[in-house]
Design a protein around this motif. Structure first.
Motif, PDB file in Angstrom:
ATOM      1  N   PRO A 254       0.832  -1.214   0.000  1.00 42.82           N
ATOM      2  CA  PRO A 254       0.000   0.000   0.000  1.00 42.82           C
ATOM      3  C   PRO A 254       0.865   1.262   0.000  1.00 42.82           C
ATOM      4  CG  PRO A 254       0.140  -0.876   2.210  1.00 42.82           C
ATOM      5  CD  PRO A 254       0.904  -1.838   1.339  1.00 42.82           C
ATOM      6  N   VAL A 255       1.741   1.351  -0.986  1.00 43.05           N
ATOM      7  CA  VAL A 255       2.743   2.421  -1.034  1.00 43.05           C
ATOM      8  C   VAL A 255       2.922   2.898  -2.467  1.00 43.05           C
ATOM      9  CG1 VAL A 255       5.161   3.009  -0.561  1.00 43.05           C
ATOM     10  CG2 VAL A 255       3.973   1.385   0.912  1.00 43.05           C
ATOM     11  N   VAL A 256       3.240   4.173  -2.634  1.00 43.00           N
ATOM     12  CA  VAL A 256       3.720   4.695  -3.907  1.00 43.00           C
ATOM     13  C   VAL A 256       5.155   5.149  -3.669  1.00 43.00           C
ATOM     14  CG1 VAL A 256       3.485   6.476  -5.678  1.00 43.00           C
ATOM     15  CG2 VAL A 256       1.439   5.414  -4.686  1.00 43.00           C
ATOM     16  N   VAL A 257       6.076   4.678  -4.501  1.00 43.45           N
ATOM     17  CA  VAL A 257       7.488   5.045  -4.379  1.00 43.45           C
ATOM     18  C   VAL A 257       7.816   6.075  -5.454  1.00 43.45           C
ATOM     19  CG1 VAL A 257       9.869   4.215  -4.308  1.00 43.45           C
ATOM     20  CG2 VAL A 257       8.007   2.722  -3.542  1.00 43.45           C
ATOM     21  N   THR A 258       8.377   7.188  -5.058  1.00 43.76           N
ATOM     22  CA  THR A 258       8.752   8.233  -6.010  1.00 43.76           C
ATOM     23  C   THR A 258      10.253   8.494  -5.924  1.00 43.76           C
ATOM     24  OG1 THR A 258       8.486  10.124  -4.508  1.00 43.76           O
ATOM     25  CG2 THR A 258       6.497   9.305  -5.611  1.00 43.76           C
ATOM     26  N   ALA A 259      10.807   9.034  -7.011  1.00 46.89           N
ATOM     27  CA  ALA A 259      12.216   9.401  -7.025  1.00 46.89           C
ATOM     28  C   ALA A 259      12.423  10.539  -8.007  1.00 46.89           C
ATOM     29  CB  ALA A 259      13.089   8.206  -7.401  1.00 46.89           C
ATOM     30  N   VAL A 260      13.253  11.502  -7.633  1.00 40.81           N
ATOM     31  CA  VAL A 260      13.613  12.595  -8.532  1.00 40.81           C
ATOM     32  C   VAL A 260      15.114  12.827  -8.390  1.00 40.81           C
ATOM     33  CG1 VAL A 260      13.007  14.332  -6.777  1.00 40.81           C
ATOM     34  CG2 VAL A 260      13.174  14.984  -9.205  1.00 40.81           C
ATOM     35  N   SER A 261      15.806  12.922  -9.529  1.00 45.84           N
ATOM     36  CA  SER A 261      17.255  13.025  -9.521  1.00 45.84           C
ATOM     37  C   SER A 261      17.724  14.339 -10.131  1.00 45.84           C
ATOM     38  CB  SER A 261      17.874  11.843 -10.282  1.00 45.84           C
ATOM     39  OG  SER A 261      17.404  11.833 -11.628  1.00 45.84           O
ATOM     40  N   GLY A 262      18.949  14.729  -9.815  1.00 44.92           N
ATOM     41  CA  GLY A 262      19.525  15.946 -10.361  1.00 44.92           C
ATOM     42  C   GLY A 262      21.026  15.951 -10.187  1.00 44.92           C
ATOM     43  N   PHE A 263      21.667  17.004 -10.655  1.00 43.45           N
ATOM     44  CA  PHE A 263      23.118  17.139 -10.537  1.00 43.45           C
ATOM     45  C   PHE A 263      23.481  17.750  -9.186  1.00 43.45           C
ATOM     46  CE2 PHE A 263      22.207  17.330 -15.093  1.00 43.45           C
ATOM     47  CZ  PHE A 263      23.059  16.338 -15.564  1.00 43.45           C
ATOM     48  N   ALA A 264      24.555  17.254  -8.619  1.00 42.84           N
ATOM     49  CA  ALA A 264      24.975  17.735  -7.311  1.00 42.84           C
ATOM     50  C   ALA A 264      25.613  19.119  -7.363  1.00 42.84           C
ATOM     51  CB  ALA A 264      25.944  16.736  -6.675  1.00 42.84           C
ATOM     52  N   ASP A 265      26.003  19.572  -8.566  1.00 40.75           N
ATOM     53  CA  ASP A 265      26.670  20.878  -8.664  1.00 40.75           C
ATOM     54  C   ASP A 265      25.694  22.041  -8.706  1.00 40.75           C
ATOM     55  OD1 ASP A 265      25.618  20.647 -11.184  1.00 40.75           O
ATOM     56  OD2 ASP A 265      27.544  20.511 -12.222  1.00 40.75           O
ATOM     57  N   GLY A 266      24.393  21.762  -8.620  1.00 40.03           N
ATOM     58  CA  GLY A 266      23.401  22.817  -8.547  1.00 40.03           C
ATOM     59  C   GLY A 266      22.973  23.386  -9.875  1.00 40.03           C
ATOM     60  N   ARG A 267      23.395  22.783 -10.986  1.00 37.19           N
ATOM     61  CA  ARG A 267      23.006  23.342 -12.286  1.00 37.19           C
ATOM     62  C   ARG A 267      21.497  23.205 -12.516  1.00 37.19           C
ATOM     63  NH1 ARG A 267      25.854  19.054 -16.330  1.00 37.19           N
ATOM     64  NH2 ARG A 267      27.255  18.857 -14.532  1.00 37.19           N
ATOM     65  N   ALA A 268      20.928  24.223 -13.135  1.00 37.25           N
ATOM     66  CA  ALA A 268      19.501  24.205 -13.444  1.00 37.25           C
ATOM     67  C   ALA A 268      19.250  23.358 -14.682  1.00 37.25           C
ATOM     68  CB  ALA A 268      19.002  25.630 -13.673  1.00 37.25           C
ATOM     69  N   VAL A 269      18.090  22.740 -14.742  1.00 37.99           N
ATOM     70  CA  VAL A 269      17.719  21.864 -15.856  1.00 37.99           C
ATOM     71  C   VAL A 269      16.421  22.362 -16.460  1.00 37.99           C
ATOM     72  CG1 VAL A 269      17.134  19.509 -16.540  1.00 37.99           C
ATOM     73  CG2 VAL A 269      18.842  19.901 -14.752  1.00 37.99           C
ATOM     74  N   ASP A 270      16.431  22.517 -17.779  1.00 35.06           N
ATOM     75  CA  ASP A 270      15.213  22.926 -18.472  1.00 35.06           C
ATOM     76  C   ASP A 270      14.378  21.702 -18.818  1.00 35.06           C
ATOM     77  OD1 ASP A 270      15.945  25.592 -18.420  1.00 35.06           O
ATOM     78  OD2 ASP A 270      17.080  25.423 -20.292  1.00 35.06           O
ATOM     79  N   GLY A 271      13.222  21.584 -18.230  1.00 35.40           N
ATOM     80  CA  GLY A 271      12.311  20.492 -18.557  1.00 35.40           C
ATOM     81  C   GLY A 271      12.726  19.138 -18.025  1.00 35.40           C
ATOM     82  N   PRO A 272      12.411  18.837 -16.772  1.00 35.04           N
ATOM     83  CA  PRO A 272      12.682  17.495 -16.233  1.00 35.04           C
ATOM     84  C   PRO A 272      12.009  16.426 -17.082  1.00 35.04           C
ATOM     85  CG  PRO A 272      11.979  18.993 -14.497  1.00 35.04           C
ATOM     86  CD  PRO A 272      11.731  19.696 -15.793  1.00 35.04           C
ATOM     87  N   GLN A 273      12.641  15.278 -17.212  1.00 35.76           N
ATOM     88  CA  GLN A 273      12.139  14.212 -18.073  1.00 35.76           C
ATOM     89  C   GLN A 273      11.749  12.984 -17.254  1.00 35.76           C
ATOM     90  OE1 GLN A 273      15.173  13.262 -20.970  1.00 35.76           O
ATOM     91  NE2 GLN A 273      15.885  15.383 -20.994  1.00 35.76           N
ATOM     92  N   PRO A 274      10.625  12.350 -17.600  1.00 39.85           N
ATOM     93  CA  PRO A 274      10.337  11.051 -16.970  1.00 39.85           C
ATOM     94  C   PRO A 274      11.474  10.089 -17.290  1.00 39.85           C
ATOM     95  CG  PRO A 274       8.428  11.862 -18.177  1.00 39.85           C
ATOM     96  CD  PRO A 274       9.578  12.757 -18.547  1.00 39.85           C
ATOM     97  N   ALA A 275      11.742   9.177 -16.391  1.00 39.60           N
ATOM     98  CA  ALA A 275      12.902   8.299 -16.544  1.00 39.60           C
ATOM     99  C   ALA A 275      12.882   7.496 -17.830  1.00 39.60           C
ATOM    100  CB  ALA A 275      12.994   7.356 -15.339  1.00 39.60           C
ATOM    101  N   ASP A 276      11.707   7.006 -18.256  1.00 34.88           N
ATOM    102  CA  ASP A 276      11.678   6.194 -19.465  1.00 34.88           C
ATOM    103  C   ASP A 276      12.081   7.009 -20.691  1.00 34.88           C
ATOM    104  OD1 ASP A 276       9.412   7.757 -19.362  1.00 34.88           O
ATOM    105  OD2 ASP A 276       8.013   6.142 -19.904  1.00 34.88           O
ATOM    106  N   ARG A 277      11.772   8.301 -20.698  1.00 36.26           N
ATOM    107  CA  ARG A 277      12.199   9.142 -21.819  1.00 36.26           C
ATOM    108  C   ARG A 277      13.699   9.419 -21.744  1.00 36.26           C
ATOM    109  NH1 ARG A 277       9.481  14.804 -21.918  1.00 36.26           N
ATOM    110  NH2 ARG A 277       7.628  13.446 -21.771  1.00 36.26           N
ATOM    111  N   ALA A 278      14.206   9.688 -20.556  1.00 34.33           N
ATOM    112  CA  ALA A 278      15.634   9.953 -20.393  1.00 34.33           C
ATOM    113  C   ALA A 278      16.482   8.723 -20.699  1.00 34.33           C
ATOM    114  CB  ALA A 278      15.912  10.434 -18.966  1.00 34.33           C
ATOM    115  N   MET A 279      15.886   7.532 -20.595  1.00 36.26           N
ATOM    116  CA  MET A 279      16.613   6.290 -20.854  1.00 36.26           C
ATOM    117  C   MET A 279      16.512   5.842 -22.306  1.00 36.26           C
ATOM    118  SD  MET A 279      15.332   4.271 -17.419  1.00 36.26           S
ATOM    119  CE  MET A 279      16.047   2.701 -17.916  1.00 36.26           C
ATOM    120  N   ALA A 280      15.771   6.561 -23.126  1.00 35.09           N
ATOM    121  CA  ALA A 280      15.564   6.152 -24.516  1.00 35.09           C
ATOM    122  C   ALA A 280      16.879   6.145 -25.290  1.00 35.09           C
ATOM    123  CB  ALA A 280      14.562   7.079 -25.196  1.00 35.09           C
ATOM    124  N   ALA A 281      17.015   5.216 -26.220  1.00 33.45           N
ATOM    125  CA  ALA A 281      18.229   5.097 -27.018  1.00 33.45           C
ATOM    126  C   ALA A 281      18.421   6.330 -27.889  1.00 33.45           C
ATOM    127  CB  ALA A 281      18.160   3.843 -27.885  1.00 33.45           C
ATOM    128  N   GLY A 282      19.663   6.738 -28.070  1.00 35.74           N
ATOM    129  CA  GLY A 282      19.969   7.857 -28.937  1.00 35.74           C
ATOM    130  C   GLY A 282      19.934   9.212 -28.275  1.00 35.74           C
TER     131      GLY A 282
END
Length: 321
Positions: A254-282
């Motif tokens: 009875p749980v939902v597990v969430t995770a959000v990742s980023g760079f430790a150097d504090g750089r800003a990211v334009d448009g966070p991506q769902p993991a399956d899209r970020a893992m896509a080939a190419g």
């Protein structure tokens, strides 16, 4: 109760056991100290709290001596006919029942340990729910191994927009959103940070089985909030630094597990991506090349395994108690 402030947790170099662990009988849950001492340990726990193949067919033919045919009697013939009709009816009814059962199977029973898991958020020690170190075999790009170290852990809190994505909160509130637990980890190189959330609900087993179907799509671009940690490599892990994210609702917990990742150097990211899209080939962008999508998705799988183990520890561990 007023939630305790975010408490940075020390990092350790040890490794936690990896890989899926078999389920066994539920372990007795240890009641934790009430949540009134966040300065000791979040959630009111101390780190030491006990928290055939068939044989070939061989046809055989036999014969018997023929017996003379007796004169038929009408009464007996009628009785035999009635019995035959009744027999056929009974057999037909039984077969119909079997066919209907096959066409409309009943719902499976509640998974073992499901009820016990609802109380893990306050029964299990913090080091059980969020280990100080966590290994992730094959969790990186190209099945590279990952090791994560806990650097921040927050007190448990109610379900609010501060700790949950807006659409996820709207989805879980009707089910009874019970409690949210969060911690932030960094990888072995301290170049990436990742916040993990454990959202406990009061959903029954039937609801939980359907919750995870298309959950990511329903949440859309609603990214989970990050958990920064002053004085740690996650000090600058804010909303603009979130790069990739994932969430999952396992059918047996009875749980939902969430995770959000980023760079430790504090750089800003334009448009966070769902993991399956970020893992896509190419993909050649920094988020994909750094494996932040892999980490976000695979760490959720690792935490699901940890929760199952907390509910039903391995047989050897149970025997030792």
């Amino acid at each position: 109760m007023t939630p305790a402030p975010v408490v940075p947790a020390p990092a350790h170099a040890g490794h936690a056991p990896a890989g899926p662990l078999p389920a066994a009988a539920p372990a007795p849950a240890a009641r934790a100290v009430p949540h009134h001492a966040p300065s000791v340990t979040p959630y009111g726990h101390t780190h030491g709290h006990r928290a055939v193949a068939l044989p070939p067919e061989a046809p055989v033919e036999t014969t018997t001596r023929l017996r003379p045919v007796r004169e038929r009697r009408t009464g007996r013939a009628i009785a035999v006919g009635v019995c035959a009709v009744l027999g056929i009816g009974l057999i037909g009814g039984a077969l119909a029942g079997v066919w209907l059962a096959a066409a409309e199977p009943g719902e499976p029973a509640e998974p073992a340990g499901y009820t016990e898991a609802k109380d893990l958020w306050h029964n299990a020690p913090v080091d059980t729910l969020f280990p100080r170190t966590l290994s992730g075999p094959g969790a990186g790009p190209g099945a590279a191994a990952r090791t994560w170290t806990r650097i921040v852990v927050a007190p448990d809190t109610t379900c609010t927009p501060a700790v949950l994505a807006k659409n996820l909160l709207a989805t879980l509130r009707p089910l009874g959103c019970e409690r949210v637990l969060r911690a932030t980890y960094t990888d072995a190189t301290a170049s990436s940070v990742i916040t993990v959330g454990l959202v406990f609900t009061r959903a029954d087993a039937t609801t939980q089985r359907t919750l995870g179907q298309g959950l990511t799509a329903r949440v859309g671009a609603d990214v989970p909030p990050s958990l920064p940690g002053p004085g740690t490599v996650a000090a600058r892990f804010g909303a603009k630094q979130r790069a990739s994210w994932w969430l999952n609702a396992p059918v047996d917990l009875p749980v939902v597990v969430t995770a959000v990742s980023g760079f430790a150097d504090g750089r800003a990211v334009d448009g966070p991506q769902p993991a399956d899209r970020a893992m896509a080939a190419g993909r050649t962008d920094a988020t994909a090349q750094s494996g932040l999508g892999h980490e976000a998705k695979n760490i959720t799988v690792r935490f699901e395994q940890l929760l199952r183990t907390a509910v039903a520890p391995p047989a050897k561990e149970k025997d030792a108690r």
